[in-house]
Design an enzyme around this catalytic site. Structure first.
Site, mmCIF file in Angstrom:
data_model
loop_
_atom_site.group_PDB
_atom_site.id
_atom_site.type_symbol
_atom_site.label_atom_id
_atom_site.label_comp_id
_atom_site.label_asym_id
_atom_site.label_seq_id
_atom_site.Cartn_x
_atom_site.Cartn_y
_atom_site.Cartn_z
ATOM 1 N N PHE A 1 18.558 17.660 7.897
ATOM 2 C CA PHE A 1 18.114 16.538 9.110
ATOM 3 C C PHE A 1 17.175 16.752 10.075
ATOM 4 O O PHE A 1 17.538 18.006 10.868
ATOM 5 C CB PHE A 1 19.394 15.710 9.720
ATOM 6 C CG PHE A 1 20.295 15.198 8.775
ATOM 7 C CD1 PHE A 1 20.076 13.816 8.168
ATOM 8 C CD2 PHE A 1 21.222 15.798 8.028
ATOM 9 C CE1 PHE A 1 20.819 13.224 7.528
ATOM 10 C CE2 PHE A 1 22.070 15.328 6.811
ATOM 11 C CZ PHE A 1 21.857 14.031 6.724
ATOM 12 N N ASP A 2 16.202 16.327 10.541
ATOM 13 C CA ASP A 2 15.785 16.301 11.986
ATOM 14 C C ASP A 2 16.928 15.874 12.844
ATOM 15 O O ASP A 2 17.763 15.059 12.558
ATOM 16 C CB ASP A 2 14.329 15.327 11.923
ATOM 17 C CG ASP A 2 13.760 15.328 13.187
ATOM 18 O OD1 ASP A 2 13.476 16.397 14.010
ATOM 19 O OD2 ASP A 2 13.778 14.155 13.796
ATOM 20 N N ALA A 3 16.416 16.512 14.233
ATOM 21 C CA ALA A 3 17.651 16.058 14.983
ATOM 22 C C ALA A 3 17.383 14.729 16.077
ATOM 23 O O ALA A 3 17.849 13.664 15.782
ATOM 24 C CB ALA A 3 17.849 17.347 16.034
#
Lengths: 233, 233
Positions: free
Chosen positions: B9-11
């Site tokens: 995941f991107d944050a």
């Protein structure tokens, strides 16, 4: 103090006034055109960066004109503005008939008379630049009209900035690179050019831990800077 | 059909809801906070790109937290908003206590229970990510928390995306990369990941000639996508 032996200009916003694009957008979409022009410009630059970063080998490169069309369509869709073919064509056509900023022609001619070779180094592709130079009445003023298209990397990639020293056969620090975009002036400074930021919009300096060699409000301030460098202009 | 063997995941904006930053800005500067938050975010991303492009060797790299501070100061100065030390600290502090989007914790736990290793791959530096993971109640959910800081290149650089396959010891196409940023989902697709764009804002697709493998509105749509890929989640 470096001697200045040539001057290279960014094109859009620096030599050519792109305000007419916003004006036309506002005329076509009263009350919403400015937002369209703003998002259009933002995505145009974003796309140069996203594509350059993703492929240092130019794998995802696409010429600036094509990105300009992509960015316009994205912006219109996001702002839920219907862009039929005729309206899109009208907006894009503005790029083919840009004007020079009022003081630019006189300043360019003085720099040439002082014996400085002049150039353009732009993200724009050759066809765009050719049309813009002619429509702004600048035909014959430049020794080199350089497009990053030759290296398939947009500014601030060093490959893009390297086109200047290569064409003029001069070290970067002896070339004065001029841009109205703060980030472009910073990128060129990192590369090694002597640089001048024409801060037409009166924006604060970009916080990039690097400062252009000089800053001013218009091309007349650039002439002052060149004079201070010992060129009789 | 690729088998999905891990999810990365991107944050910020994907796992962590950054809206509280805008809300705090609006609280501190009524009527102007939203513009501040918008320009702040824009410059934060611009600075990652301008620096990455200027030095493929990481020469002009600066950690994301430092860029975040630079971008905030630029944005405040440009909007002529006085940012004293206390106000600046309050705005920055919002980043240390972000919340998860409401459906995220449940979705992450379901993915884990289905036997999928999970990770984060973010522009954020390790210290920022560590605080954010804890404050969002996600401690212990991720097998790898990866920061581009390790390669000194921001997304969309391939060096940044390469951190995922390297850490999970899997080919990119067997890793599902999830981002709420359209450009990030596109960049990861170029790199070779199977990708999912959580289009929370309902924006049009980026016109980058590449499409994420899947798109939805929130993390529940992601679970649907994973199920369609044959994972019992």
């Amino acid at each position: 103090m470096n001697k200045i032996r040539a001057v290279v200009f960014d094109a859009y916003g620096t030599l050519f006034d792109v305000y007419s694009v916003t004006a036309r957008a506002e005329q076509l979409f009263p009350g919403k055109g400015e937002a369209l022009a703003l998002l259009w410009r933002e995505r145009q630059i974003d796309y140069t960066r996203i594509r350059s970063m993703a492929g240092a080998d130019g794998k995802y490169y696409k010429p600036f004109w094509a990105l300009t069309v992509d960015a316009l369509r994205y912006a219109a869709e996001r702002l839920r503005m219907t862009l039929d073919d005729a309206t899109e064509a009208q907006l894009l056509k503005e790029y083919t008939c840009l004007s020079a900023f009022p003081e630019n022609l006189g300043a360019l001619k003085r720099l040439r008379r002082a014996g400085l070779p002049l150039g353009i180094l732009s993200n724009g592709n050759a066809e765009m630049l050719d049309i813009s130079v002619k429509s702004a009445g600048m035909h014959g003023l430049f020794d080199h009209v350089l497009s990053v298209d030759a290296v398939r990397q947009y500014k601030t990639a060093p490959e893009a900035y390297a086109l200047g020293p290569k064409a003029f056969k001069l070290p970067a620090e002896e070339i004065l690179f001029v841009s109205s975009n703060g980030w472009d002036a910073c990128g060129a400074t990192w590369f090694g050019y002597t640089t001048f930021w024409i801060n037409r919009a009166g924006h604060p300096a970009e916080r990039l831990d690097v400062a252009p060699s000089g800053t001013g409000h218009d091309m007349n301030d650039l002439l002052e800077f060149v004079r201070a460098k010992g060129v009789d202009v």
